[in-house]
Each structure stands twice: as structure tokens, then as C-alpha cells.
Motif scaffolding. Structure first.
Motif, PDB file in Angstrom:
ATOM      1  N   TYR A  93       6.088   8.886   7.305  1.00  0.00           N
ATOM      2  CA  TYR A  93       5.709   6.776   7.428  1.00  0.00           C
ATOM      3  C   TYR A  93       5.470   6.254   5.383  1.00  0.00           C
ATOM      4  CZ  TYR A  93       7.981   8.871  11.289  1.00  0.00           C
ATOM      5  OH  TYR A  93       8.638   9.373  12.624  1.00  0.00           O
ATOM      6  N   SER A  94       3.636   6.914   5.356  1.00  0.00           N
ATOM      7  CA  SER A  94       3.376   5.851   4.319  1.00  0.00           C
ATOM      8  C   SER A  94       3.341   6.767   3.396  1.00  0.00           C
ATOM      9  CB  SER A  94       1.817   5.894   5.341  1.00  0.00           C
ATOM     10  OG  SER A  94       1.303   7.550   5.357  1.00  0.00           O
ATOM     11  N   SER A  95       3.588   7.728   3.445  1.00  0.00           N
ATOM     12  CA  SER A  95       3.974   8.735   1.863  1.00  0.00           C
ATOM     13  C   SER A  95       5.662   7.713   1.402  1.00  0.00           C
ATOM     14  CB  SER A  95       3.793   9.843   2.092  1.00  0.00           C
ATOM     15  OG  SER A  95       2.942  10.663   2.416  1.00  0.00           O
ATOM     16  N   TRP A  96       5.469   7.508  -0.524  1.00  0.00           N
ATOM     17  CA  TRP A  96       6.313   7.402  -0.572  1.00  0.00           C
ATOM     18  C   TRP A  96       6.619   7.662  -2.121  1.00  0.00           C
ATOM     19  CZ3 TRP A  96       9.508   3.739   1.872  1.00  0.00           C
ATOM     20  CH2 TRP A  96       8.639   2.864   2.949  1.00  0.00           C
ATOM     21  N   LEU A  97       8.080   7.177  -2.606  1.00  0.00           N
ATOM     22  CA  LEU A  97       8.064   8.308  -4.227  1.00  0.00           C
ATOM     23  C   LEU A  97       9.020   7.125  -5.234  1.00  0.00           C
ATOM     24  CD1 LEU A  97       8.424  11.211  -5.584  1.00  0.00           C
ATOM     25  CD2 LEU A  97      10.878  10.912  -4.613  1.00  0.00           C
ATOM     26  N   ALA A  98       8.600   6.975  -5.804  1.00  0.00           N
ATOM     27  CA  ALA A  98       9.224   5.407  -6.449  1.00  0.00           C
ATOM     28  C   ALA A  98       9.820   6.438  -7.855  1.00  0.00           C
ATOM     29  CB  ALA A  98       8.001   5.290  -7.415  1.00  0.00           C
ATOM     30  N   THR A  99      10.954   6.282  -7.541  1.00  0.00           N
ATOM     31  CA  THR A  99      12.313   6.494  -8.825  1.00  0.00           C
ATOM     32  C   THR A  99      12.873   5.044  -9.362  1.00  0.00           C
ATOM     33  OG1 THR A  99      13.443   6.345  -7.056  1.00  0.00           O
ATOM     34  CG2 THR A  99      12.905   8.237  -7.555  1.00  0.00           C
ATOM     35  N   CYS A 136       0.459  10.357   1.693  1.00  0.00           N
ATOM     36  CA  CYS A 136      -0.614  10.034   2.868  1.00  0.00           C
ATOM     37  C   CYS A 136      -0.543  11.421   3.672  1.00  0.00           C
ATOM     38  CB  CYS A 136      -0.535   8.661   3.691  1.00  0.00           C
ATOM     39  SG  CYS A 136      -0.457   7.623   1.810  1.00  0.00           S
ATOM     40  N   THR A 137      -1.588  11.455   4.544  1.00  0.00           N
ATOM     41  CA  THR A 137      -1.451  12.243   5.828  1.00  0.00           C
ATOM     42  C   THR A 137      -2.832  11.465   6.509  1.00  0.00           C
ATOM     43  OG1 THR A 137      -4.233  13.518   5.220  1.00  0.00           O
ATOM     44  CG2 THR A 137      -1.801  14.212   3.801  1.00  0.00           C
ATOM     45  N   PRO A 138      -2.529  12.078   7.753  1.00  0.00           N
ATOM     46  CA  PRO A 138      -4.157  11.514   9.136  1.00  0.00           C
ATOM     47  C   PRO A 138      -4.930  12.248   8.383  1.00  0.00           C
ATOM     48  CG  PRO A 138      -1.551  12.145  10.357  1.00  0.00           C
ATOM     49  CD  PRO A 138      -1.318  12.672   8.533  1.00  0.00           C
ATOM     50  N   LEU A 193      -4.917   8.552   6.095  1.00  0.00           N
ATOM     51  CA  LEU A 193      -5.411   8.829   4.509  1.00  0.00           C
ATOM     52  C   LEU A 193      -4.706   8.353   3.526  1.00  0.00           C
ATOM     53  CD1 LEU A 193      -8.079  11.505   5.426  1.00  0.00           C
ATOM     54  CD2 LEU A 193      -8.762   8.963   5.502  1.00  0.00           C
ATOM     55  N   ILE A 194      -5.391   7.086   2.372  1.00  0.00           N
ATOM     56  CA  ILE A 194      -3.914   6.854   0.784  1.00  0.00           C
ATOM     57  C   ILE A 194      -5.272   8.520   0.500  1.00  0.00           C
ATOM     58  CG2 ILE A 194      -3.762   6.273  -0.856  1.00  0.00           C
ATOM     59  CD1 ILE A 194      -3.283   3.834   1.388  1.00  0.00           C
ATOM     60  N   LYS A 195      -4.316   9.848   0.233  1.00  0.00           N
ATOM     61  CA  LYS A 195      -5.147  10.561  -0.684  1.00  0.00           C
ATOM     62  C   LYS A 195      -4.605  10.598  -1.876  1.00  0.00           C
ATOM     63  CE  LYS A 195      -6.923  13.868   1.461  1.00  0.00           C
ATOM     64  NZ  LYS A 195      -6.091  14.420   2.379  1.00  0.00           N
ATOM     65  N   THR A 196      -3.710  10.122  -2.356  1.00  0.00           N
ATOM     66  CA  THR A 196      -3.553  10.657  -4.384  1.00  0.00           C
ATOM     67  C   THR A 196      -2.676   9.664  -4.350  1.00  0.00           C
ATOM     68  OG1 THR A 196      -4.220  13.081  -3.813  1.00  0.00           O
ATOM     69  CG2 THR A 196      -2.463  12.048  -5.081  1.00  0.00           C
ATOM     70  N   LEU A 214       2.896   1.124  -4.713  1.00  0.00           N
ATOM     71  CA  LEU A 214       3.096   2.426  -3.590  1.00  0.00           C
ATOM     72  C   LEU A 214       2.063   2.654  -3.119  1.00  0.00           C
ATOM     73  CD1 LEU A 214       3.745   4.564  -6.547  1.00  0.00           C
ATOM     74  CD2 LEU A 214       5.016   4.400  -4.159  1.00  0.00           C
ATOM     75  N   CYS A 215       0.475   1.809  -3.577  1.00  0.00           N
ATOM     76  CA  CYS A 215       0.028   1.367  -2.472  1.00  0.00           C
ATOM     77  C   CYS A 215      -0.392   0.409  -1.235  1.00  0.00           C
ATOM     78  CB  CYS A 215      -1.589   1.945  -3.569  1.00  0.00           C
ATOM     79  SG  CYS A 215      -2.248   3.132  -4.076  1.00  0.00           S
ATOM     80  N   LEU A 216       0.243  -0.128  -1.683  1.00  0.00           N
ATOM     81  CA  LEU A 216       0.799  -1.611  -1.315  1.00  0.00           C
ATOM     82  C   LEU A 216       1.569  -1.499   0.085  1.00  0.00           C
ATOM     83  CD1 LEU A 216       0.224  -4.423  -3.273  1.00  0.00           C
ATOM     84  CD2 LEU A 216      -1.696  -4.084  -1.622  1.00  0.00           C
ATOM     85  N   THR A 217       2.538  -0.201  -0.003  1.00  0.00           N
ATOM     86  CA  THR A 217       3.230  -0.135   0.894  1.00  0.00           C
ATOM     87  C   THR A 217       3.313   0.562   1.792  1.00  0.00           C
ATOM     88  OG1 THR A 217       5.268  -0.564  -1.003  1.00  0.00           O
ATOM     89  CG2 THR A 217       5.918   0.955   0.700  1.00  0.00           C
ATOM     90  N   ALA A 218       2.363   2.005   1.100  1.00  0.00           N
ATOM     91  CA  ALA A 218       2.242   2.681   2.362  1.00  0.00           C
ATOM     92  C   ALA A 218       0.968   1.785   3.127  1.00  0.00           C
ATOM     93  CB  ALA A 218       0.966   3.598   1.479  1.00  0.00           C
TER      94      ALA A 218
END
Length: 420
Positions: free
Chosen positions: A281-287, A300-302, A342-345, A361-365
Motif C-alpha cells: 500500500y505504501s510502496s510505489w512505482l513511477a513510470t 516500504c516495509t513494516p 519504514l521508508i527503506k529505499t 514518491l515519498c510523500l505519496t508513501a
């Protein structure tokens, strides 16, 4: 940071590795103890004293996430591609200290051939560490290294860094963890800080929400005509694995002491474990909408640390102890009482940087995290990296907690050649 090469080798069992004796290694006698040290051969099992020492060091630490002994053995075996070109050294003083050394011909840091030390665990005995590091430094100089850097377990595509603060808190998998006397011991051994890192955490998720939502809305308006954000879940991860590889390579290539990973190993040993435990739900891809190219991602991971810790295992003796390789988002996130994400990478291709895509990406996460979690963290950031500004944007506030980490370095004096 995304789970890395050495951390992602598949663990196949929970069996203990049988002990062996380093009978052919150089032996050094200390009062009441015997120190074993030798160049490492990847076709032999690790000594039991090396594997069992962390249990002794952390026996009273409820926050400690136990090592997987069979997994550590894999790292030091021919299954690890590091040994195709790299060399290792091993030293252990039973019940007191252990140390490993690594040298890879590609590793040149600050223009100097560099060896690493890693897997360092020790009691607070300076003489034991002096004996181990002296032998490691002799070996490292023989390989051609002019400095020793660490802690780094094989490479920065694996676990690395030393914890410098907040020794009384829990920690997430891959976050550095060690007793508070470790930094002081390294200083006494002649090491100095080289590079520093941090993670930030907050549980007041609404503190920066209004400001950050306004910024996210502006980025939406500016970037949506040319780019699209879509959830990055396990299915998407597998479908796009070929496109993600160069992006991940680029992202990690900026890490200090980075060693590249081949595409096949990336797919088999990194993507699969990551796919199982990432937050969909919080990991995202930009294309890129025109070309369909992947230009950026945020993973992102718990924080699964609370259910991997030694204390949790003691409180739930009826449950089979979990390992990081066994984690599954849907199965194990419900076990977390106060889940933190956690926003990991975050990574963006060079040709698309400086457009605000990473912030988007981070703000959307963060927007998604506020809907499902009670806490948020920005993890393992180099202090001088641009992403440190994003971490502050997301986490700074009255309850912000910052964990600090570092790498330490020591110059190695060259061999002195006696005059004829």
C-alpha cells in the motif's frame, strides 16, 4: 535499504553448524584463552566459537534479533558470489571476541585499496580486540590494502555500519545493533569516524500531514501530465524485474564501498524475499507515460523487529521463531501491536532526477502510511545525502527520534623493509 546480496542468500534450515578446530591456523596464547586466526577457505564450516559468541554477548538483551547460524555459514561458503574474486579472513577468541576481514580487488575507497572488517562481536576486553585486529591488519596489508574500513559484512550490499546512539530501543531488521561500548573500543584501537548515517522515526503522523499534503498536491499537478504512480506490490515486482534491475543498480552504486550484483542473483535472492515482506500500500512505482519506462520507485516495509526479537520469542515459546527470510506481509503484519512503516529505499533514474519525483514518491508513501500505521520511519540515510532533507520533511516534529550510525576507518602502515 532494500535487502541486499549477502543478506538475501536463501536460508534452508534452522540446524546448527557443527564445530570444527582450526588446528592448522596460527595460534596465539593469551591469559587463559587461545586466539585462532587464519585466511578463510570457503569450503569449510565456521568454528562453533564464532557462531555462538553473539548469543553470549546478547543473552540478556530482549531487543536482539538472533542471528541465523546456518545463514551465516552460507555467507562464508562457496554459495556466496563474493568468493569468486574476493578473499576473507577469520579470527575468534572463544567467549570474548570474533572478527572477519574482507578484501576485494575492486574496492578502492578515497583512492586507496581498502579491506573491510565485519561480523565484529565482542565483550568489553581491549586486549582481546587488540590481538584480533593486529592479525587482521597484517593479513590486510599482505593483500595490498592501505586502510581498514568497517564494520561491513562482505560489502555494502550486505549489513554494515555501527550503531552510535539509542542503545535502549528496539531496532528493525538490517538496522545496526551493538552494545554501547563498541564505538569506544574502535577509537582505542586507532579507528576514526569515516561516514555517518541516521534514521528518523515519528509516531505523530498528523504533525506534518497538512503541509506535506499540500506539497504532494502541487507535485501531483506538476508531474501527473508526464508520469504515473502505481502501487508496487509483489506481482508488479516480478513483472518488472528486468526493468527494475538497472534502477536498483544505479541507486546502490552511490553507496560507499558498493559491489555490483549480477542480474540473476538480483532476481533470485533479492526480489523474492522483498516481494514477500514489502508493504503493497505504501510502496510505489513511477513510470514515464509516453515511453512506459520505470523512472523511480519507493520501497516500504513494516518494522518487523518486534516479532523477530529475542524478547518476543521468550514471551511466545509456543510459536516457532521467525527469521527475516520467512516474513510475509499479510501473515505477519497483524502480529505487530503498534505497526510502524519504514521508508527503506527511494531511487530515481539520473535522467529524471531534480524534477521532484523522489519527493512525490515519498510523500505519496507517507500519505498511505498515515492510513494504516501508527508510526513512520525514514531508514538508514547517509548524513550528506539529499534524501536527508526528505526524511526531515516526513519525520521532524516534537517526538522525532533520530538513530545515528557510522563507519570507522584506520590507515594501515606499509610493511617496513629492512635495509640490506
Amino acid at each position: 535499504m532494500i535487502n541486499t546480496t549477502t543478506e538475501a542468500l536463501t536460508s534452508t534450515s534452522n540446524s546448527q553448524v557443527p564445530p570444527f578446530s582450526l588446528t592448522d591456523s596460527p595460534t596465539f596464547v593469551m591469559p587463559g584463552q587461545t586466539l585462532h586466526a587464519e585466511p578463510w577457505s570457503a569450503d569449510q564450516p565456521l568454528p562453533e566459537a564464532f557462531l555462538s559468541l553473539p548469543c553470549h554477548i546478547y543473552q540478556k538483551d530482549s531487543n536482539w534479533i538472533p542471528e541465523q547460524q546456518d545463514y551465516i555459514q552460507q555467507l562464508f561458503s562457496t554459495q556466496n558470489p563474493f568468493f569468486q574474486a574476493g578473499q576473507a579472513w577469520l579470527g575468534v577468541l572463544p567467549n570474548a571476541s570474533r572478527l572477519a576481514g574482507f578484501y576485494h580487488p575492486q574496492q578502492v575507497i578515497d583512492g586507496k585499496p581498502t579491506a573491510y572488517f565485519g561480523f565484529w562481536e565482542t565483550t568489553e576486553q581491549l586486549n582481546a580486540n587488540q590481538a584480533l585486529f593486529e592479525q587482521l591488519e597484517t593479513w590486510a596489508k599482505a593483500q595490498g590494502a592501505t586502510q581498514l574500513l568497517g564494520p561491513i559484512n562482505f560489502s555494502t550490499f550486505g549489513r554494515y555500519r555501527l550503531r552510535l546512539s539509542h542503545f535502549d530501543t528496539t531496532y528493525f531488521p538490517s538496522e545496526p545493533w551493538n552494545p554501547d561500548y563498541y564505538p569506544s573500543l574502535l577509537t582505542q584501537l586507532g579507528f576514526r569516524p569515516h561516514t555517518t548515517y541516521h534514521s528518523k522515526f515519528t509516531h505523530q503522523l498528523e504533525f506534518n500531514a497538512q503541509r506535506n499534503e499540500q506539497l504532494r498536491s502541487k507535485l501531483d499537478q506538476r508531474l501527473t501530465p508526464g508520469f504515473q504512480l502505481s502501487p508496487l506490490d509483489s506481482e508488479c515486482l516480478h513483472l518488472l524485474q528486468d526493468k527494475l534491475y538497472p534502477l536498483v543498480e544505479h541507486t546502490f552504486s552511490h553507496n560507499l564501498a558498493y559491489t555490483s550484483i549480477n542480474p540473476q542473483l538480483f532476481k533470485s535472492h533479492i526480489l523474492q524475499p522483498l516481494a514477500n515482506r514489502l508493504c503493497p500500500y505504501s510502496s510505489w512505482l513511477a513510470t514515464d507515460k509516453k515511453r512506459g519506462d520505470v523512472v523511480g520507485f519507493v520501497v516500504c516495509t513494516p518494522d518487523y523487529g518486534p516479532i523477530l526479537s529475542q524478547g518476543y520469542q521468550h514471551q511466545h515459546p509456543d510459536r516457532q521463531p521467525l527469521t527475516q527470510q520467512q516474513l510475509n506481509y499479510y501473515q505477519h503484519t497483524p502480529l505487530l501491536k503498534k505497526p510502524t512503516c519504514l521508508i527503506k529505499t527511494t531511487g530515481v533514474l539520473p535522467s529524471h532526477q531534480h524534477r521532484g519525483i523522489a519527493a512525490w514518491l515519498c510523500l505519496t508513501a507517507a500519505h498511505a502510511i498515515r492510513q494504516r500505521y501508527q508510526g513512520m520511519g525514514a531508514a538508514l540515510i547517509r548524513d550528506d545525502n539529499d534524501s536527508a532533507k526528505l526524511a526531515s520533511l516526513l519525520c521532524d516534529g516534537p517526538d522525532c527520534e533520530t538513530h545515528q550510525y557510522g563507519l570507522f576507518c584506520k590507515p594501515l602502515n606499509p610493511y617496513q623493509i629492512s635495509p640490506a
